[in-house]
Enzyme design. Structure first.
Site, mmCIF file in Angstrom:
data_model
loop_
_atom_site.group_PDB
_atom_site.id
_atom_site.type_symbol
_atom_site.label_atom_id
_atom_site.label_comp_id
_atom_site.label_asym_id
_atom_site.label_seq_id
_atom_site.Cartn_x
_atom_site.Cartn_y
_atom_site.Cartn_z
ATOM 1 C CE LYS A 220 4.195 -9.137 1.349
ATOM 2 N NZ LYS A 220 5.062 -7.948 1.379
HETATM 3 C C1 LIG Z 1 -0.455 -6.060 -1.460
HETATM 4 C C2 LIG Z 1 0.937 -6.203 -2.007
HETATM 5 N N1 LIG Z 1 1.106 -6.546 -3.290
HETATM 6 C C3 LIG Z 1 2.330 -6.705 -3.834
HETATM 7 C C4 LIG Z 1 3.463 -6.490 -3.086
HETATM 8 C C5 LIG Z 1 4.802 -6.621 -3.736
HETATM 9 O O1 LIG Z 1 5.557 -7.668 -3.235
HETATM 10 P P1 LIG Z 1 7.117 -7.772 -3.592
HETATM 11 O O2 LIG Z 1 7.847 -6.951 -2.580
HETATM 12 O O3 LIG Z 1 7.438 -9.234 -3.485
HETATM 13 O O4 LIG Z 1 7.300 -7.253 -4.973
HETATM 14 C C6 LIG Z 1 3.345 -6.119 -1.744
HETATM 15 C C7 LIG Z 1 4.566 -5.902 -0.949
HETATM 16 O O5 LIG Z 1 4.588 -5.621 0.191
HETATM 17 C C8 LIG Z 1 2.055 -5.957 -1.191
HETATM 18 O O6 LIG Z 1 1.888 -5.580 0.084
#
Ligand SMILES: Cc1ncc(COP(=O)(O)O)c(C=O)c1O
Length: 415
Positions: A220
């Site tokens: 990210k």
């Molecule tokens: C659109 C979206 N929402 C939520 C997430 C979840 O993030 P995390 O990996 O921090 O749980 C991601 C992860 O890539 C994502 O692309």
């Protein structure tokens, strides 16, 4: 994806400097590894970053955006008999959290030519659900299934909508908030890609709904390895999330051990979750937060280079131009007859890492079977998926790697 060996260009590589190393070492040597002063400081600094003249913003550090979305949705009261509306073009996290709570997922297509939830389709779907009808059917792009009469898909009281700021491009939050308020549903912004993204009026994505959730996953825009942050202006929501992220215990765990009058006493008020962010990770996140504007400038530069290189080339559609885009992703669309898969294969053969965001959720076996869906039910999501290629876009790429990606895309698109 991979390491930068033998001239390969990975899809992503985090920028980790000496300051990050020192911050993690400081925590390792401190005698306190899990959630404590670092996480608390990270929350404060994150809130300061996003602060606006409006009401105070509560920021709660969690161990992933998925955890944060779960907590925010739980605090919104979603449960069995409810429906939760999400775009079909998203990662599985956005939808799965509704299922954790026993609520049904309702998909909303992205707008024509866009990667973002279509406010018009959202309104049509909320209208159907609030009249007790199944979610899909009728006229319009959302849920149009040839030969189906009378509608199909989940039913249930609409509880929340989770717009996704895809790739860092902010959704039309004015339209979404207006619709959501009229139908009495909560808005939880999936801002996993959107740090820092700003709307046209200059407000930060993730601070405009009832809650917003950011991700610090390894790829990210800023990273703590794994991690996330929930932002909300709603004091009650913040209080509930704070309790539920640490087992439903009525006080933060670190307080039990670090308060001057350390107390062994605590009360479990709910069967909560274990979603706290450890200090080792929070320390990393704090340093990355300080680099956020510099990282953004670099991603803006890379996006501008790609835009200039592919503009006017009819084989490609450029990402929607967006003031305020955090540029977590650079989604280039291959136009027919150019095949997306051919481009990806060609780039991979040249050692260039790419990705696809996203395989729409409505074609995933779990949701397809559960809701009796056809790929064509959400035609816009399907069309974006068919053409999209996410190109490398990360701080530290440097001009020569950008040049190589551009040259390779052009070359493989002639094959
Ligand atoms: C659109 C979206 N929402 C939520 C997430 C979840 O993030 P995390 O990996 O921090 O749980 C991601 C992860 O890539 C994502 O692309």
């Amino acid at each position: 994806m991979g390491i930068d060996a033998a001239g390969d260009i990975p899809f992503h590589r985090p920028f980790i400097g000496k300051e990050e190393e020192e911050a993690v070492l400081r925590v390792l040597r401190s005698g306190w590894l899990t959630t404590g002063q670092e996480a608390l400081a990270f929350e404060g600094e994150f809130a300061d970053f996003l602060q606006s003249p409006r009401e105070p913003l509560f920021c709660l550090a969690v161990n992933s955006a998925t955890s944060g979305l779960h907590l925010a949705l739980e605090a919104s009261g979603a449960g069995p008999g409810d429906t939760v509306l999400v775009p079909s073009l998203t990662f599985t996290s956005t939808a799965e959290v509704a299922r954790y709570l026993g609520a049904e997922v309702v998909f909303v297509d992205v707008a024509p030519g866009s990667f973002l939830m279509d406010p018009a389709a959202l309104e049509r779907t909320l209208d159907r659900l609030s009249r007790g009808l199944p979610a899909y059917g009728g006229l319009g792009s959302n849920g149009l299934k040839s030969g189906t009469r009378g509608g199909f898909g989940p039913k249930g009281k609409p509880k929340a909508v989770l717009p996704v700021h895809y790739g860092g491009l902010p959704c039309d939050m004015n339209a979404i908030m207006d619709i959501a308020r009229r139908y009495g549903v909560k808005v939880i912004e999936d801002a996993a890609h959107a740090f820092p993204s700003r709307t046209e009026s200059g407000e930060f994505a993730g601070t405009l709904g009832d809650a917003g959730v950011f991700s610090f996953y390894a790829t990210k825009t800023i990273t703590s390895g794994e991690g996330g942050m929930v932002a909300t202006r709603d004091r009650e929501l913040a209080a509930r999330i704070s309790i539920m992220r640490s087992h439903g215990i009525d006080r933060a765990v670190w307080n039990r051990y670090t308060e001057s009058k350390a107390s062994w006493y605590y009360e479990v008020v709910e069967p909560g979750f274990k979603y706290n962010l450890p200090d080792i990770l929070a320390a990393l996140g704090r340093v990355q937060l300080q680099r956020a504007w510099q990282f953004l400038e670099e991603r803006q530069h890379i996006a501008a280079r790609y835009n200039a290189a592919f503009a006017g080339d009819e084989r490609f559609t450029l990402p929607p131009s967006g003031v305020g885009n955090a540029w977590h992703l650079y989604p280039l669309v291959a136009n027919p007859p150019l095949s997306r898969n051919t481009v990806i294969e060609g780039l991979q053969n040249r050692g260039i890492g790419v990705s696809v965001h996203f395989i729409p959720l409505h074609i995933m076996p779990y949701y397809r079977k559960r809701q009796g869906l056809d790929p064509e039910d959400f035609p816009e999501s399907l069309q974006r998926f068919a053409g999209v290629i996410s190109l490398p876009i990360w701080p530290g790429m440097g001009e020569s790697r950008i040049d190589r990606v551009i040259a390779a895309v052009k070359e493989v698109s002639q094959e």
